[in-house]
Design an enzyme around this catalytic site. Structure first.
Site, PDB file in Angstrom:
ATOM      1  N   GLY A  10      63.094  72.649  32.863  1.00 26.79           N
ATOM      2  CA  GLY A  10      64.247  73.027  33.677  1.00 26.79           C
ATOM      3  C   GLY A  10      65.509  72.357  33.174  1.00 26.79           C
ATOM      4  N   THR A  11      65.307  71.510  32.179  1.00 29.00           N
ATOM      5  CA  THR A  11      66.383  70.699  31.633  1.00 29.00           C
ATOM      6  C   THR A  11      67.337  71.479  30.747  1.00 29.00           C
ATOM      7  OG1 THR A  11      64.626  70.153  30.100  1.00 29.00           O
ATOM      8  CG2 THR A  11      65.210  68.490  31.713  1.00 29.00           C
ATOM      9  N   ILE A  23      78.140  65.701  25.381  1.00 37.97           N
ATOM     10  CA  ILE A  23      77.429  66.598  26.287  1.00 37.97           C
ATOM     11  C   ILE A  23      77.131  67.878  25.519  1.00 37.97           C
ATOM     12  CG2 ILE A  23      77.591  67.901  28.447  1.00 37.97           C
ATOM     13  CD1 ILE A  23      77.269  64.805  28.725  1.00 37.97           C
ATOM     14  N   GLY A  45      69.836  63.271  32.452  1.00 35.47           N
ATOM     15  CA  GLY A  45      68.942  63.768  33.497  1.00 35.47           C
ATOM     16  C   GLY A  45      68.505  62.699  34.480  1.00 35.47           C
ATOM     17  N   GLU A  46      68.415  61.484  34.020  1.00 33.61           N
ATOM     18  CA  GLU A  46      68.017  60.399  34.918  1.00 33.61           C
ATOM     19  C   GLU A  46      69.225  59.616  35.399  1.00 33.61           C
ATOM     20  OE1 GLU A  46      63.463  59.861  33.609  1.00 33.61           O
ATOM     21  OE2 GLU A  46      64.820  58.383  32.757  1.00 33.61           O
TER      22      GLU A  46
END
Lengths: 742, 172
Positions: A469-470, A616, A691-692
């Site tokens: 899903g990342t 990014i 993500g974290e």
């Protein structure tokens, strides 16, 4: 490719494709229901039947007898395989407890049988007919009780750190804080249950599963089954969420494989939802103690963070104190972590292990300390920023812009409008703002990929990387498109298959940076192959607009590939830049909440995250990672808690009604800002993970906002209304509030 | 004793005749018998919404209803809303606003989204509806409330609401 020197200018820096807001290339498959998850594979050559698991009804002890006769006689049943039948197995390298096999019960809902039948309904009904007799043993299930006996783990887990003399500096400090905090056991609660479809062909085993880490699973499945790893073919092209819960081999794959062998048919097994929370892993609860000493100028002189967590014998720490070694300055400092033996289900990694619960505590402590000092909590954090590893001042951060995140966020969020605790009211709502720092280390793992160029000019990427899903599919396609000078429509990406080169996989927010770096390395090889075939000097070759150019010669890529095509394969490997430089990601979370003055109900009104995480790669998918993490942090702050039955030793609320994740109504519009930066120390992509990071600190920002709104400080998550209501204003004030609302 | 029953209904407009174990849920009839696996099983007992489909125009959790109860019904699933290259406006809006990540709750979210807008237009009230004597408006608060039976652990809620608001054609 060895990455051992900081990245210089490379084709990624063109940013024609990488860094662009490109929609997910798997978006149409997912929104139309055409993406096939593990349990959904079907074709005429796969005459599968259904396996249904049986779990232990005790937390600790032994099975003395199992009677499967009624289950075997039940309609449609093809096979019953019990844990006694298969006997004790060698445990997978990444598993703490056994998944299946032998008479020992190590935790509640440990898998003890699989019933295989022609239909799901038949298998489920027959599973209820398996009779088990146990010799139950006493276990330890209460972290607070077990704390006293908690042990210091081996040095590989770095349980103790110290620089200078914390105790003396803390004693001498002008202003001090000493507080304890608690975080509960949490469940990954991904939407797709763990599921596997296993098919044997002689000695060869094919498994469709739901795994974040293809190669780890393949190795551990081979170990558990006692077969040659090379005989196992694992596929996991779509994964319905993981959050760490699918990092390590789980029982569904093992049960499907044993069931398929016994039934001589392909078998698929999905873990029933009420089975997941006790059968699989969870984030362990922590009890934390934080001490901070500072001068009246707000400079931290002493900081200590201690944490206690529990796990099964042979398990690991929840490393909640680790970030405190790096986040703030302070000459005299220490951390200590202790591990209690608990016989609850296996504790293991969940999104941002360590930092997520650690910052839930530390960032409340920073808020409390700022108040003691009479400082704005942002200013307090800025004053204590450090550009070097506080334990090793000769070791700088590769890039650290926590201060920039805090300042920009404060400006955008309207932080200057924040009032003293309990001062702002709107009708029955007490309104408050909170802030917290976000911090998560930048991990990297080796990652391989193969890139094929065909005679149509299409580039196909193959790697066993997963997309949970990342957005892996999309950013990998962007990387290949950038490197080969082609459009996204000329790239195909194939993931999650053990026939492909081994990748970093998805976890620890290392996936995006590591896997795209692996694709970068493979594309460098393919570029060299193209140049060599054309007789170009690879140093001055340009890949652009579907062509390869050298001097005044230009050849379409399709033509360069020829009928046979060309292949590049490589993997990224990492030198010691992570040792010479501390590589971390930073952010600041801002939250505004309302607390109902009568009921103590907390509602989140606004959320903003500002992240400094290197380049990014795709602002759409990266932003979704961050808002998703903010949402998980909202659940962690306000509602998520696995309730422990300390007598019977299991998580009681083991489904999605009892374990309350955030829902639509809990989450307002969320804003995310990415700092415009690159980190050449991190990789050729100059990216890090987000993500974290997005989860780290969110819950504390919410806790701090609730304090600012209500004047009630809660240090024991989740912050439910029962913990607030005793500290809220008295009835007279309440009636005033409701009158003014009317 | 006979534990199976013949049942006929339409799925996405096509007539389907099945002979099913009476215990088969509508969800498993779709997924396991018709191989329409777009409808997801997240919890199998009505707690997550991943299995949301439309029955005679109303959204239901297909895991909470037995297939044999649907004789003659019109069932619509995610596969019937649109397909790659020809997306339903809600599917397109989910892609545009990145209203999903892992994709597992997504078909249920999309089916619910389509139904929610119909429910508001039909003036069916929700917990957050204020004045019951006037036409309910499509607001973000109404959307969030009505979508709260559809869990998304990836946490795409903020983007999902943006997608639904766009399709509703209203600035909330």
């Amino acid at each position: 490719m060895q990455f051992d020197k900081p990245a210089t200018t490379n084709p990624i820096d063109q940013l024609k494709v990488v860094g662009q807001p490109i929609h997910r290339i798997d978006g149409e498959l997912k929104t139309t229901g055409r993406a096939m998850y593990a349990y959904e594979w079907h074709d005429a050559n796969l005459p599968y039947v259904y396996g249904y698991p049986v779990g232990a009804a005790i937390a600790k002890g032994r099975i003395t007898a199992m009677d499967v006769s009624a289950a075997k006689r039940a309609p449609g049943v093809l096979a019953v395989v019990t844990t006694l039948d298969v006997g004790r197995r060698e445990k997978g390298k990444f598993n703490t407890v056994n998944l299946f096999g032998g008479d020992e019960i190590q935790h509640y809902h440990q898998a003890i049988a699989v019933v295989v039948a022609e239909t799901f309904e038949q298998a489920r009904a027959a599973a209820g007919l398996v009779k088990v007799e146990y010799a139950e043993e006493r276990g330890a299930f209460d972290l607070r009780e077990a704390m006293a006996g908690a042990a210091k783990p081996d040095d590989s887990q770095e349980p103790d750190t110290a620089v200078g003399n914390f105790e003396a500096a803390f004693k001498a400090a002008a202003v001090t804080l000493e507080q304890s905090y608690e975080t509960p056991d949490q469940s990954h609660a991904m939407m797709e249950p763990h599921a596997s479809l296993a098919a044997w062909n002689g000695e060869e085993l094919t498994v469709w599963t739901s795994s974040q880490m293809i190669d780890w699973w393949r190795s551990d499945l081979a170990t558990t089954l006692g077969v040659d790893k090379e005989k196992i073919h694992l596929m996991s092209p779509f994964i319905g969420g993981g959050f760490g819960g699918k990092l390590f081999l789980r029982s569904d794959a093992v049960l499907a494989a044993f069931g398929a062998k016994a039934a001589s048919r392909p078998v698929k097994v999905a873990l029933p939802r009420p089975f997941i929370m006790n059968n699989t892993t969870h984030r362990p609860a922590t009890i934390q103690r934080i001490r901070i000493g500072a001068g009246r100028d707000g400079r931290i002189t002493a900081i200590a963070h201690e944490s206690w967590s529990g796990d099964q014998p042979g398990g690991q720490l929840e490393t909640a104190a680790s970030q405190t070694r790096l986040l703030y300055a302070g000459a005299d400092r220490m951390t200590a972590m202790r591990l209690a033996t608990l016989h609850l289900p296996e504790g293991n990694a969940m999104r941002a292990p360590g930092e997520a619960p650690g910052l839930m505590a530390l960032e409340i402590a920073m808020d409390e300390m700022a108040e003691k000092l009479g400082m704005d909590p942002i200013e307090f954090r800025i004053v204590n920023d450090t550009q070097v590893d506080p334990e090793k001042p000769e070791r700088p951060f590769s890039h650290r812009d926590l201060v920039g995140c805090l300042k920009l966020g404060a400006d955008r969020f309207g932080w200057s409008g924040r009032e003293r605790p309990g001062a702002r009211r709107e009708g029955n709502w007490m309104i408050g703002m909170g802030v917290a720092a976000a911090f998560r280390n930048n991990l990297v793992l080796p990652s391989g990929a193969r890139v094929r160029l065909d005679s149509q000019g299409v580039v196909t990427v193959e790697t066993d990387m997963t997309d949970i899903g990342t957005g892996s599919y999309t950013i990998i396609a962007q990387t290949a498109a950038e490197m080969m000078g082609i459009g996204m429509n000329k790239v195909a990406v194939h993931l999650g298959d053990s026939r492909f080169p081994v990748s970093a996989g998805s976890g620890g927010q290392f996936g995006a940076n590591s896997s795209t770096s692996g694709v970068y390395a493979a594309c460098v090889k393919l570029r060299e192959a193209v140049a060599a075939k054309l007789g170009f000097n690879s140093a001055d070759v340009v890949f652009e607009n579907g062509e390869v150019r050298s001097g005044n010669r230009s050849v379409p890529l399709a033509e360069a590939a020829g009928a046979d095509g060309l292949v590049g394969e490589d993997k990224i490997e990492w030198g010691d830049l992570t040792k010479t430089h501390q590589q971390s990601t930073f952010g600041a979370h801002f939250v505004e909440v309302g607390v109902d003055i009568a009921t103590g109900e907390s509602r989140i009104r606004r959320m903003l995250a500002v992240c400094a995480a290197g380049r990014i790669l795709n602002p759409i998918t990266a932003r979704s990672q961050v808002i998703g993490a903010m949402t998980m942090g909202a659940g962690g702050a306000l509602s998520e808690e696995l309730a422990v039955d300390t007598r019977r030793g299991f998580f009681v609320n083991h489904d999605l009604a009892g374990y309350e994740v955030a829902v639509h109504a809990d989450i307002p519009h969320q804003d995310v800002i990415f700092m415009d930066e690159t980190d050449p120390m991190s990789s050729p992509m100059k990216a890090k993970g987000v993500g974290e990071l997005g989860l780290c600190g969110v819950s504390a920002a919410i806790a701090n906002a609730i304090y600012n709104a209500s004047g009630v400080r809660v240090r024991h998550y989740p912050i439910t209304l029962d913990k607030l209501i005793g500290g809220l204003p008295q009835l007279a004030d309440m009636s005033d509030a409701y009158r003014s609302r009317a | 004793m006979n534990h199976t029953t013949k049942v006929s209904f339409t799925v996405n407009g096509a007539s389907r005749d099945l002979d099913l174990d009476n215990r088969t849920t509508l969800l498993d009839a779709l997924r396991e018998h018709l191989h329409l696996t777009g409808t997801k099983k997240g919890c199998d007992h009505g707690q997550c919404g991943a299995c949301t489909v439309m029955v005679d125009g109303r959204r239901v959790n297909s895991c909470l209803t037995l297939a044999v109860m649907h004789e003659g019904d019109r069932i619509a699933t995610i596969e019937g809303l649109g397909e790659p290259g020809n997306l339903h406006p809600m599917q397109a809006a989910f892609v545009k606003h990145d209203g999903f990540q892992c994709g597992y709750c997504t078909p249920g979210q999309i089916c619910s989204s389509v139904a929610v807008l119909e429910e508001i237009r039909a003036n069916i009230p929700s917990h957050v509806t204020g004045d019951l004597t006037t036409q309910t408006q499509i607001t973000e608060a109404e959307i969030r409330e009505r979508m709260s039976g559809n869990l998304c652990r990836c946490g795409a809620y903020s983007n999902i609401v943006d997608a639904i608001v766009e399709v509703a054609g209203t600035k909330a």
